[in-house]
Scaffold this motif. Structure first.
Motif, PDB file in Angstrom:
ATOM      1  N   VAL A  17     -11.725  16.829 -20.311  1.00 53.29           N
ATOM      2  CA  VAL A  17     -12.085  16.312 -18.991  1.00 53.29           C
ATOM      3  C   VAL A  17     -11.012  15.384 -18.436  1.00 53.29           C
ATOM      4  O   VAL A  17     -10.832  15.300 -17.228  1.00 53.29           O
ATOM      5  N   ARG A  18     -10.289  14.714 -19.318  1.00 53.09           N
ATOM      6  CA  ARG A  18      -9.324  13.721 -18.838  1.00 53.09           C
ATOM      7  C   ARG A  18      -8.297  14.373 -17.908  1.00 53.09           C
ATOM      8  O   ARG A  18      -7.883  15.512 -18.096  1.00 53.09           O
ATOM      9  N   ARG A  19      -7.958  13.638 -16.898  1.00 54.95           N
ATOM     10  CA  ARG A  19      -6.929  14.076 -15.965  1.00 54.95           C
ATOM     11  C   ARG A  19      -6.276  12.811 -15.446  1.00 54.95           C
ATOM     12  O   ARG A  19      -6.853  12.087 -14.653  1.00 54.95           O
ATOM     13  N   GLU A  20      -5.084  12.552 -15.938  1.00 54.49           N
ATOM     14  CA  GLU A  20      -4.359  11.341 -15.555  1.00 54.49           C
ATOM     15  C   GLU A  20      -3.695  11.565 -14.199  1.00 54.49           C
ATOM     16  O   GLU A  20      -3.236  12.651 -13.887  1.00 54.49           O
ATOM     17  N   SER A  21      -3.644  10.505 -13.410  1.00 55.68           N
ATOM     18  CA  SER A  21      -2.953  10.596 -12.126  1.00 55.68           C
ATOM     19  C   SER A  21      -1.447  10.520 -12.374  1.00 55.68           C
ATOM     20  O   SER A  21      -1.000  10.101 -13.438  1.00 55.68           O
ATOM     21  N   ASP A  22      -0.697  10.906 -11.377  1.00 54.01           N
ATOM     22  CA  ASP A  22       0.758  10.858 -11.467  1.00 54.01           C
ATOM     23  C   ASP A  22       1.190   9.388 -11.444  1.00 54.01           C
ATOM     24  O   ASP A  22       0.940   8.686 -10.461  1.00 54.01           O
ATOM     25  N   PRO A  23       1.825   8.895 -12.521  1.00 50.66           N
ATOM     26  CA  PRO A  23       2.179   7.474 -12.562  1.00 50.66           C
ATOM     27  C   PRO A  23       3.150   7.083 -11.453  1.00 50.66           C
ATOM     28  O   PRO A  23       3.102   5.970 -10.956  1.00 50.66           O
ATOM     29  N   PHE A  24       4.019   7.997 -11.031  1.00 54.07           N
ATOM     30  CA  PHE A  24       4.963   7.686  -9.951  1.00 54.07           C
ATOM     31  C   PHE A  24       4.222   7.456  -8.643  1.00 54.07           C
ATOM     32  O   PHE A  24       4.473   6.496  -7.931  1.00 54.07           O
ATOM     33  N   LYS A  25       3.276   8.348  -8.340  1.00 57.70           N
ATOM     34  CA  LYS A  25       2.493   8.187  -7.110  1.00 57.70           C
ATOM     35  C   LYS A  25       1.670   6.908  -7.154  1.00 57.70           C
ATOM     36  O   LYS A  25       1.537   6.217  -6.153  1.00 57.70           O
ATOM     37  N   THR A  26       1.128   6.596  -8.327  1.00 52.29           N
ATOM     38  CA  THR A  26       0.336   5.377  -8.467  1.00 52.29           C
ATOM     39  C   THR A  26       1.211   4.146  -8.244  1.00 52.29           C
ATOM     40  O   THR A  26       0.818   3.216  -7.541  1.00 52.29           O
TER      41      THR A  26
END
Length: 190
Positions: free
Chosen positions: A165-174
Protein backbone atom coordinates in the motif's frame (compact mmCIF):
# COMPACT_ATOMS: atom_id res chain seq x y z
CA UNK A 1 -11.77 21.50 10.76
CA UNK A 2 -11.12 18.10 12.26
CA UNK A 3 -7.54 17.31 13.22
CA UNK A 4 -5.60 14.64 11.36
CA UNK A 5 -5.37 12.41 14.44
CA UNK A 6 -9.09 12.52 15.23
CA UNK A 7 -9.95 11.91 11.56
CA UNK A 8 -7.56 8.95 11.49
CA UNK A 9 -9.04 7.54 14.70
CA UNK A 10 -12.62 7.96 13.45
CA UNK A 11 -11.87 6.46 10.03
CA UNK A 12 -9.90 3.56 11.52
CA UNK A 13 -12.76 2.98 13.94
CA UNK A 14 -15.27 2.85 11.12
CA UNK A 15 -13.10 0.51 9.05
CA UNK A 16 -12.39 -1.59 12.15
CA UNK A 17 -16.09 -1.87 12.93
CA UNK A 18 -16.73 -3.11 9.40
CA UNK A 19 -13.84 -5.61 9.53
CA UNK A 20 -14.96 -6.81 12.98
CA UNK A 21 -18.52 -7.30 11.78
CA UNK A 22 -17.31 -9.21 8.70
CA UNK A 23 -15.15 -11.48 10.89
CA UNK A 24 -18.07 -11.99 13.27
CA UNK A 25 -20.40 -12.79 10.38
CA UNK A 26 -17.94 -15.34 9.01
CA UNK A 27 -17.51 -16.94 12.45
CA UNK A 28 -21.29 -17.16 12.87
CA UNK A 29 -21.62 -18.65 9.40
CA UNK A 30 -19.01 -21.28 10.23
CA UNK A 31 -20.68 -22.06 13.55
CA UNK A 32 -24.19 -22.27 12.07
CA UNK A 33 -23.10 -24.46 9.17
CA UNK A 34 -21.14 -26.71 11.57
CA UNK A 35 -18.07 -26.84 9.33
CA UNK A 36 -15.43 -25.66 11.79
CA UNK A 37 -11.89 -26.70 10.98
CA UNK A 38 -12.36 -26.68 7.21
CA UNK A 39 -9.09 -25.80 5.47
CA UNK A 40 -10.94 -23.88 2.77
CA UNK A 41 -12.75 -21.74 5.31
CA UNK A 42 -9.50 -20.97 7.11
CA UNK A 43 -8.01 -19.77 3.83
CA UNK A 44 -11.12 -17.74 3.08
CA UNK A 45 -10.94 -16.17 6.54
CA UNK A 46 -7.30 -15.18 5.98
CA UNK A 47 -8.16 -13.80 2.54
CA UNK A 48 -10.93 -11.68 4.07
CA UNK A 49 -8.58 -10.33 6.74
CA UNK A 50 -5.87 -9.44 4.20
CA UNK A 51 -8.38 -7.92 1.77
CA UNK A 52 -10.08 -5.92 4.53
CA UNK A 53 -6.81 -4.47 5.81
CA UNK A 54 -5.66 -3.72 2.24
CA UNK A 55 -8.90 -1.95 1.33
CA UNK A 56 -8.84 0.02 4.59
CA UNK A 57 -5.24 1.15 4.12
CA UNK A 58 -5.73 1.99 0.45
CA UNK A 59 -8.89 3.97 1.19
CA UNK A 60 -7.09 5.95 3.89
CA UNK A 61 -4.14 6.61 1.57
CA UNK A 62 -6.24 7.68 -1.41
CA UNK A 63 -8.96 9.67 0.35
CA UNK A 64 -7.11 11.31 3.21
CA UNK A 65 -3.38 11.26 2.41
CA UNK A 66 -3.45 12.65 -1.15
CA UNK A 67 -2.49 9.24 -2.56
CA UNK A 68 0.73 8.97 -0.58
CA UNK A 69 1.50 7.02 2.58
CA UNK A 70 4.73 5.80 4.11
CA UNK A 71 5.22 2.23 5.27
CA UNK A 72 5.14 3.39 8.89
CA UNK A 73 1.88 5.32 8.42
CA UNK A 74 0.24 2.40 6.60
CA UNK A 75 1.36 -0.03 9.28
CA UNK A 76 0.03 2.21 12.04
CA UNK A 77 -3.30 2.65 10.31
CA UNK A 78 -3.67 -1.09 9.69
CA UNK A 79 -2.95 -1.88 13.34
CA UNK A 80 -5.54 0.71 14.43
CA UNK A 81 -8.14 -0.82 12.12
CA UNK A 82 -7.48 -4.31 13.45
CA UNK A 83 -7.51 -3.09 17.06
CA UNK A 84 -11.04 -1.78 16.57
CA UNK A 85 -11.96 -5.01 14.74
CA UNK A 86 -10.50 -6.98 17.66
CA UNK A 87 -12.81 -5.23 20.11
CA UNK A 88 -15.87 -6.08 17.99
CA UNK A 89 -14.71 -9.68 17.54
CA UNK A 90 -13.99 -10.02 21.28
CA UNK A 91 -17.63 -9.28 22.02
CA UNK A 92 -18.59 -12.11 19.67
CA UNK A 93 -16.06 -14.48 21.30
CA UNK A 94 -17.38 -13.80 24.78
CA UNK A 95 -20.96 -14.39 23.61
CA UNK A 96 -19.91 -17.52 21.73
CA UNK A 97 -18.00 -19.13 24.61
CA UNK A 98 -20.47 -18.16 27.33
CA UNK A 99 -23.88 -18.30 25.64
CA UNK A 100 -23.83 -20.00 22.23
CA UNK A 101 -21.32 -22.84 22.84
CA UNK A 102 -20.27 -22.98 26.49
CA UNK A 103 -19.46 -26.69 26.12
CA UNK A 104 -16.69 -25.85 23.63
CA UNK A 105 -14.54 -24.61 26.53
CA UNK A 106 -14.92 -27.95 28.30
CA UNK A 107 -14.10 -29.75 25.06
CA UNK A 108 -10.91 -27.68 24.80
CA UNK A 109 -10.02 -28.53 28.39
CA UNK A 110 -10.53 -32.24 27.67
CA UNK A 111 -8.24 -32.03 24.63
CA UNK A 112 -5.57 -30.23 26.65
CA UNK A 113 -5.82 -32.79 29.45
CA UNK A 114 -5.42 -35.66 26.98
CA UNK A 115 -2.40 -33.95 25.45
CA UNK A 116 -0.81 -33.55 28.88
CA UNK A 117 -1.23 -37.28 29.54
CA UNK A 118 0.39 -38.06 26.18
CA UNK A 119 3.33 -35.84 27.09
CA UNK A 120 3.77 -37.79 30.30
CA UNK A 121 2.90 -35.04 32.79
CA UNK A 122 2.25 -36.13 36.36
CA UNK A 123 -1.34 -36.21 37.62
CA UNK A 124 -0.57 -33.40 40.06
CA UNK A 125 0.90 -31.16 37.36
CA UNK A 126 -2.07 -31.83 35.06
CA UNK A 127 -4.57 -30.89 37.78
CA UNK A 128 -2.67 -27.69 38.61
CA UNK A 129 -2.57 -26.69 34.96
CA UNK A 130 -6.25 -27.43 34.42
CA UNK A 131 -7.24 -25.51 37.55
CA UNK A 132 -5.23 -22.52 36.37
CA UNK A 133 -6.75 -22.71 32.90
CA UNK A 134 -10.24 -22.98 34.36
CA UNK A 135 -9.70 -19.95 36.59
CA UNK A 136 -8.76 -17.92 33.51
CA UNK A 137 -11.99 -18.71 31.64
CA UNK A 138 -13.82 -15.62 32.80
CA UNK A 139 -15.50 -13.37 30.22
CA UNK A 140 -13.09 -10.53 30.99
CA UNK A 141 -10.04 -12.72 30.43
CA UNK A 142 -11.64 -14.14 27.27
CA UNK A 143 -12.16 -10.60 25.96
CA UNK A 144 -8.61 -9.55 26.80
CA UNK A 145 -7.02 -12.58 25.13
CA UNK A 146 -9.31 -12.24 22.12
CA UNK A 147 -8.39 -8.58 21.67
CA UNK A 148 -4.68 -9.31 22.14
CA UNK A 149 -4.75 -12.24 19.71
CA UNK A 150 -6.71 -10.45 17.01
CA UNK A 151 -4.61 -7.28 17.39
CA UNK A 152 -1.43 -9.36 17.05
CA UNK A 153 -2.89 -10.99 13.93
CA UNK A 154 -3.63 -7.47 12.69
CA UNK A 155 -0.03 -6.43 13.28
CA UNK A 156 1.28 -9.41 11.30
CA UNK A 157 -1.14 -8.79 8.42
CA UNK A 158 -0.44 -5.04 8.45
CA UNK A 159 3.32 -5.65 8.30
CA UNK A 160 2.78 -7.46 5.01
CA UNK A 161 0.00 -5.36 3.50
CA UNK A 162 1.76 -2.05 4.22
CA UNK A 163 4.50 -3.11 1.80
CA UNK A 164 1.98 -3.08 -1.05
CA UNK A 165 0.00 0.00 0.00
CA UNK A 166 2.86 2.39 0.71
CA UNK A 167 3.42 5.04 -1.89
CA UNK A 168 6.03 7.66 -1.10
CA UNK A 169 5.74 11.10 -2.62
CA UNK A 170 8.51 12.48 -4.80
CA UNK A 171 11.01 14.01 -2.33
CA UNK A 172 12.07 16.65 -4.88
CA UNK A 173 8.50 17.85 -5.37
CA UNK A 174 7.96 17.85 -1.61
CA UNK A 175 11.13 19.89 -1.02
CA UNK A 176 10.29 22.31 -3.83
CA UNK A 177 6.68 22.80 -2.78
CA UNK A 178 6.00 26.51 -2.55
CA UNK A 179 9.15 27.53 -4.40
CA UNK A 180 8.48 29.50 -7.58
CA UNK A 181 10.15 28.32 -10.77
CA UNK A 182 12.93 30.62 -12.01
CA UNK A 183 10.97 31.85 -15.07
CA UNK A 184 8.08 33.01 -12.88
CA UNK A 185 10.52 34.70 -10.51
CA UNK A 186 12.11 36.68 -13.39
CA UNK A 187 8.67 37.68 -14.74
CA UNK A 188 7.60 39.00 -11.35
CA UNK A 189 10.67 41.26 -11.12
CA UNK A 190 10.02 42.98 -14.45
Amino acid sequence: MESYKSLRRKTAGTHGLIVGLVLTFMALLIWLSDIEGSRGLQLLNWAVVFASVYISMKTWRDRFCNGFISYKQALGYGVRVMLFAAIVFAVYNVVYYNILEPESLQLSMDIIEEQYYQWGYSEERIQESLELAESLQTPVFQAITSIAGTAFLGLMVSLIVAIFVRRESDPFKTAMHGVQPEEESNLNQE
